[in-house]
Design a protein around this motif. Sequence first.
Motif, PDB file in Angstrom:
ATOM      1  N   LEU A 194       6.512  -2.267  -1.577  1.00  0.00           N
ATOM      2  CA  LEU A 194       7.343  -1.644  -2.499  1.00  0.00           C
ATOM      3  C   LEU A 194       6.550  -0.480  -3.092  1.00  0.00           C
ATOM      4  CD1 LEU A 194       9.903  -1.487  -4.195  1.00  0.00           C
ATOM      5  CD2 LEU A 194       8.843  -2.926  -5.929  1.00  0.00           C
ATOM      6  N   VAL A 195       5.276  -0.616  -3.238  1.00  0.00           N
ATOM      7  CA  VAL A 195       4.271   0.618  -3.888  1.00  0.00           C
ATOM      8  C   VAL A 195       4.103   1.541  -2.953  1.00  0.00           C
ATOM      9  CG1 VAL A 195       2.243   0.929  -4.821  1.00  0.00           C
ATOM     10  CG2 VAL A 195       3.553  -0.945  -5.631  1.00  0.00           C
ATOM     11  N   ASP A 196       3.959   1.100  -1.602  1.00  0.00           N
ATOM     12  CA  ASP A 196       3.687   1.743  -0.493  1.00  0.00           C
ATOM     13  C   ASP A 196       4.780   2.722  -0.329  1.00  0.00           C
ATOM     14  OD1 ASP A 196       0.878   1.051   0.079  1.00  0.00           O
ATOM     15  OD2 ASP A 196       1.759  -0.278   1.592  1.00  0.00           O
ATOM     16  N   GLY A 197       5.963   2.179  -0.300  1.00  0.00           N
ATOM     17  CA  GLY A 197       7.255   3.052  -0.167  1.00  0.00           C
ATOM     18  C   GLY A 197       7.235   4.082  -1.281  1.00  0.00           C
ATOM     19  N   PHE A 198       6.917   3.796  -2.709  1.00  0.00           N
ATOM     20  CA  PHE A 198       6.927   4.688  -3.537  1.00  0.00           C
ATOM     21  C   PHE A 198       5.996   5.904  -3.372  1.00  0.00           C
ATOM     22  CE2 PHE A 198       8.285   1.113  -6.537  1.00  0.00           C
ATOM     23  CZ  PHE A 198       9.719   1.240  -6.140  1.00  0.00           C
ATOM     24  N   ARG A 199       4.744   5.441  -2.856  1.00  0.00           N
ATOM     25  CA  ARG A 199       3.767   6.548  -2.473  1.00  0.00           C
ATOM     26  C   ARG A 199       4.289   7.344  -1.657  1.00  0.00           C
ATOM     27  NH1 ARG A 199       0.106   2.850  -1.266  1.00  0.00           N
ATOM     28  NH2 ARG A 199      -0.586   2.440  -3.520  1.00  0.00           N
TER      29      ARG A 199
END
Length: 489
Positions: free
Chosen positions: A92-97
């Motif tokens: 999820l965080v990688d997607g936001f990044r």
Amino acid sequence: MKIKFRRTRAGIFGIISLLVCFMWGMVFFWSFSERERILDADAKILGQLRSALDEQTTGLFRIIELSLQASERWIADHPDSDPASAEEFIGLVDGFRKLSDNLVDIRIVSPSGGLHYIPKQSEYELANVSDREYFKVQLDDSTKGFYISQPLKSRVTNKWLVPISIPVNAKSKYVAVIFAAIELDRIAELHENSRIKPNGTITILSNKGQIIARAPFNEKIIGKSILSYSEFSTHMQKESGTFLTDGSATDGVTRLVSFSRLKSYPLVIAVSSAMKDVLAPWKKQTMTIIGLCFWVTVFVAFLWYHLLASIKYSEEAQAKLEFQAKIDALTGLLNRRAFLEELNTEIERSHRYSRSLSLLMIDVDYFKKVNDKYGHSAGDEVLRSMGKLFKDTIRNMDIAGRIGGEEFCVILPETDITSANDAAERIRSRCEDIRITAGSNEIKATLSIGISGLMESDITPESIMERADKALYLAKDNGRNRIETIIEN
């Protein structure tokens, strides 16, 4: 006037003398007015740049806010999981990044103040940040929430960054605070290509006047408050504006500054250009013109004889350019700006004479697939075919325009919804019969069409276009290659 010239040399001489005197007067007048024009133009450029940065910055912080909220929701749904080690949360965080083009990094802080990156780099905390502002405000019910902290140096990377934090309201032994870190050198790099070079700046400030980020990056002024300087405190109480500063608050360079407060976030965007850069071409040009005025005097008589011809040529060229500026080169239809002007005129006419008016919003179905499969030249051929289709199908009084990539609009004056539906069906069905040849490929295109009729409340094009656009999306949602109508809001 040329006839008078031919009649008398004395008249020509008098006119030339007046022109020479007038020319010198104009040189000094031009020098002053050109300086003002350049400053006005620079102010407009700064305003346009500032507006673009307003949207860009608002979009970035909206992404950050949504990313933090989504992260907090995941933690609330998984109270017993360590998010820094959970593959789902890491993804999820990688997607936001990626969504922020690697500009924003999500990090978490444990209840004791332990900092952890995502994914977790160590079982041990990278640093203790319990004393940091962005952590402490989230422990106080009166201040916790979406919070943009003052700039600080990372204890892990030693880089300047701006933390934006929110509290984790759910009970979790792993996380108390989530924050998004924006490294200031990345912001400066992002803004570097946009600032007015060589000495212009782009600055993000808090609504209290504290410098949060600046391009070009200058570590000495990061975190500095400028509201103690009267030129800033006087002007920046407003929502937006433009003013001249002597640079005493920053680096001593005199600049023209354009600023505005973001509506959604407690930030101020300020862009500037250095006066020495803006006026340098004007100074050089003024000196050159003065130097050449003596030689220009010799040619005044020649220029006078050819002036009328030059004006006529310029007017014809300008008229030709204005006409070309209204036409979309690919389809031969009106471009968006010209179409909206025509729509506004037709709306006023329809209201004035109490006549019906309908609007078709048309989109080529699966146009992106045509570009992806056959190439953009094939896509251009499809758009040309659409332009010809509309010209061949609509009435002489109807007006068609290309308002987007594969999106078209047709104005149907003195046409009610029933007749508009007939016209739309005629366009849609004829499009089905078209076969477009692109190289060795034969392409068949279909159209989705949305229809809306003029209402008494429609004063400007926006409302009727919005209804037609909604009808278009309804046609797409219901299977494409069809017609939908929305009569009322």
